[in-house]
Design a protein around this motif. Structure first.
Motif, short mmCIF file in Angstrom:
data_model
loop_
_atom_site.label_atom_id
_atom_site.label_comp_id
_atom_site.label_asym_id
_atom_site.label_seq_id
_atom_site.Cartn_x
_atom_site.Cartn_y
_atom_site.Cartn_z
N TYR A 16 -10.72 -4.51 1.67
CA TYR A 16 -10.77 -4.30 0.22
C TYR A 16 -10.82 -2.79 0.02
O TYR A 16 -11.72 -2.12 0.52
N SER A 17 -9.85 -2.25 -0.71
CA SER A 17 -9.72 -0.79 -0.74
C SER A 17 -9.25 -0.30 -2.11
O SER A 17 -8.30 -0.85 -2.68
N ALA A 18 -9.88 0.74 -2.59
CA ALA A 18 -9.44 1.38 -3.83
C ALA A 18 -8.06 1.99 -3.67
O ALA A 18 -7.30 2.08 -4.63
N ASP A 19 -7.72 2.42 -2.44
CA ASP A 19 -6.40 2.99 -2.21
C ASP A 19 -5.31 1.96 -2.47
O ASP A 19 -4.23 2.30 -2.98
N ILE A 20 -5.57 0.71 -2.12
CA ILE A 20 -4.58 -0.35 -2.39
C ILE A 20 -4.51 -0.63 -3.88
O ILE A 20 -3.42 -0.81 -4.44
N GLU A 21 -5.65 -0.65 -4.54
CA GLU A 21 -5.66 -0.87 -5.99
C GLU A 21 -4.89 0.22 -6.73
O GLU A 21 -4.28 -0.03 -7.77
N ARG A 22 -4.91 1.44 -6.19
CA ARG A 22 -4.24 2.56 -6.87
C ARG A 22 -2.73 2.55 -6.68
O ARG A 22 -2.02 3.42 -7.23
N MET A 23 -2.22 1.57 -5.95
CA MET A 23 -0.76 1.45 -5.84
C MET A 23 -0.12 1.34 -7.23
O MET A 23 0.99 1.80 -7.45
N GLY A 24 -0.83 0.69 -8.16
CA GLY A 24 -0.30 0.54 -9.50
C GLY A 24 -0.21 1.85 -10.26
O GLY A 24 0.55 1.97 -11.23
N VAL A 25 -1.00 2.83 -9.84
CA VAL A 25 -0.95 4.17 -10.45
C VAL A 25 0.18 4.98 -9.82
O VAL A 25 1.02 5.58 -10.52
N TYR A 26 0.22 4.99 -8.48
CA TYR A 26 1.25 5.77 -7.77
C TYR A 26 2.62 5.11 -7.87
O TYR A 26 3.64 5.79 -7.78
N ARG A 27 2.63 3.79 -8.01
CA ARG A 27 3.85 2.99 -7.96
C ARG A 27 4.62 3.30 -6.67
O ARG A 27 5.82 3.54 -6.66
N GLN A 28 3.86 3.25 -5.59
CA GLN A 28 4.39 3.45 -4.25
C GLN A 28 3.62 2.55 -3.29
O GLN A 28 2.46 2.21 -3.56
N PRO A 29 4.21 2.22 -2.14
CA PRO A 29 3.41 1.60 -1.09
C PRO A 29 2.30 2.55 -0.67
O PRO A 29 2.48 3.77 -0.66
N VAL A 30 1.15 2.00 -0.31
CA VAL A 30 0.05 2.86 0.11
C VAL A 30 0.44 3.61 1.37
O VAL A 30 0.01 4.75 1.60
N ALA A 31 1.29 3.00 2.20
CA ALA A 31 1.74 3.65 3.43
C ALA A 31 2.60 4.88 3.14
O ALA A 31 2.72 5.77 3.99
N ALA A 32 3.19 4.95 1.93
CA ALA A 32 3.97 6.13 1.53
C ALA A 32 3.12 7.13 0.78
O ALA A 32 3.21 8.34 1.01
N ALA A 33 2.29 6.64 -0.14
CA ALA A 33 1.48 7.53 -0.98
C ALA A 33 0.33 8.16 -0.22
O ALA A 33 0.02 9.34 -0.40
N LEU A 34 -0.33 7.35 0.64
CA LEU A 34 -1.52 7.81 1.37
C LEU A 34 -1.39 7.41 2.84
O LEU A 34 -2.12 6.55 3.34
#
Length: 245
Positions: A207-225
């Motif tokens: 469970y991760s805030a980084d995954i939740e923020r995908m909706g903000v970045y509109r990117q895969p977490v593997a690309a954004a972070l």
């Protein structure tokens, strides 16, 4: 080439985040990949900033052929293509019911695409419907995220019963734990219990805030972070899936 459906009867278990990140990793590591958004909410399409053409919808999806080819879009990532969803998919069961051999229609739609892509990944809506049956027949493997709760066990039992009812086996079902909170004793206990009963992949998605923020970045977490714990978890999951295919 393999068709991988990310599916669960329950909603809110991390299906779309999984499909988006695995499609990105597949394109980056293994070659040309198609992500098919089957959910009328179109969350995967939103993440990749891809919209269907105005005249595309459930009925054209089921016709297949040029209707599919004309609506496959490129993304911002090399090798990653997408067939975006449309809100009309909410009525797709009605459209399927009008067709002969309706349980095999999605398989027939995807078959011409199989030679073109290394992987076709389906982001699937929840529930048990005629579309669900189509997805299960079309997929070479069904990847099922499980939040370690008692309701997950119930949904898993329901899926096994449904697979038995429609005459499909269990061997292509890949289970993994999603949205895991290590601080929760219940999560640890349920994971242990389910691993004793079922074959579950070793990788867990936190469970991760980084995954939740995908909706903000509109990117895969593997690309954004890419240096995040969540990105490392998805990379590990993708490696383990490939080992099990």
């Amino acid at each position: 080439m393999s068709v991988i459906a990310v599916y669960n009867i329950k909603g809110g278990v991390g299906k779309t985040a999984t499909a988006v990140n695995l499609a990105y990793l597949s394109a980056r590591q293994t070659g040309k990949t198609l992500l098919v958004d089957m959910d009328p909410q179109a969350s995967a399409s939103f993440y990749f900033r891809v919209c269907p053409q105005q005249n595309f919808g459930a009925k054209k999806l089921l016709k297949g052929g040029r209707h599919i080819e004309e609506n496959i879009k490129g993304t911002d990532y090399s090798g990653l293509y997408m067939l975006p969803a449309d809100f009309s998919y909410r009525n797709i069961d009605l459209a399927l019911d009008e067709r002969k051999e309706s349980h095999m229609r999605l398989h027939k739609v995807l078959a011409p695409l199989m030679a073109e892509y290394e992987y076709i990944i389906l982001d699937c809506p929840p529930n048990l419907t005629l579309l669900s049956e189509n997805i299960l027949y079309a997929a070479d493997y069904v990847l099922m995220p499980l939040i370690p709760t008692t309701l997950s066990l119930r949904s898993l039992d329901q899926l096994y019963a449904f697979l038995d009812k429609i005459g499909l086996g269990h061997d292509n079902l890949l289970l993994f734990f999603s949205m895991v909170e290590k601080r929760k004793k219940m999560h640890a206990e349920i994971m242990l219990s389910l691993r004793e009963r079922f074959r579950v992949l070793q990788t867990t998605i936190p469970y991760s805030a980084d995954i939740e923020r995908m909706g903000v970045y509109r990117q895969p977490v593997a690309a954004a972070l890419p240096a995040s714990t969540a990105a490392a978890a998805y990379a590990s999951l993708w490696r383990e899936i490939q080992e099990n295919l």
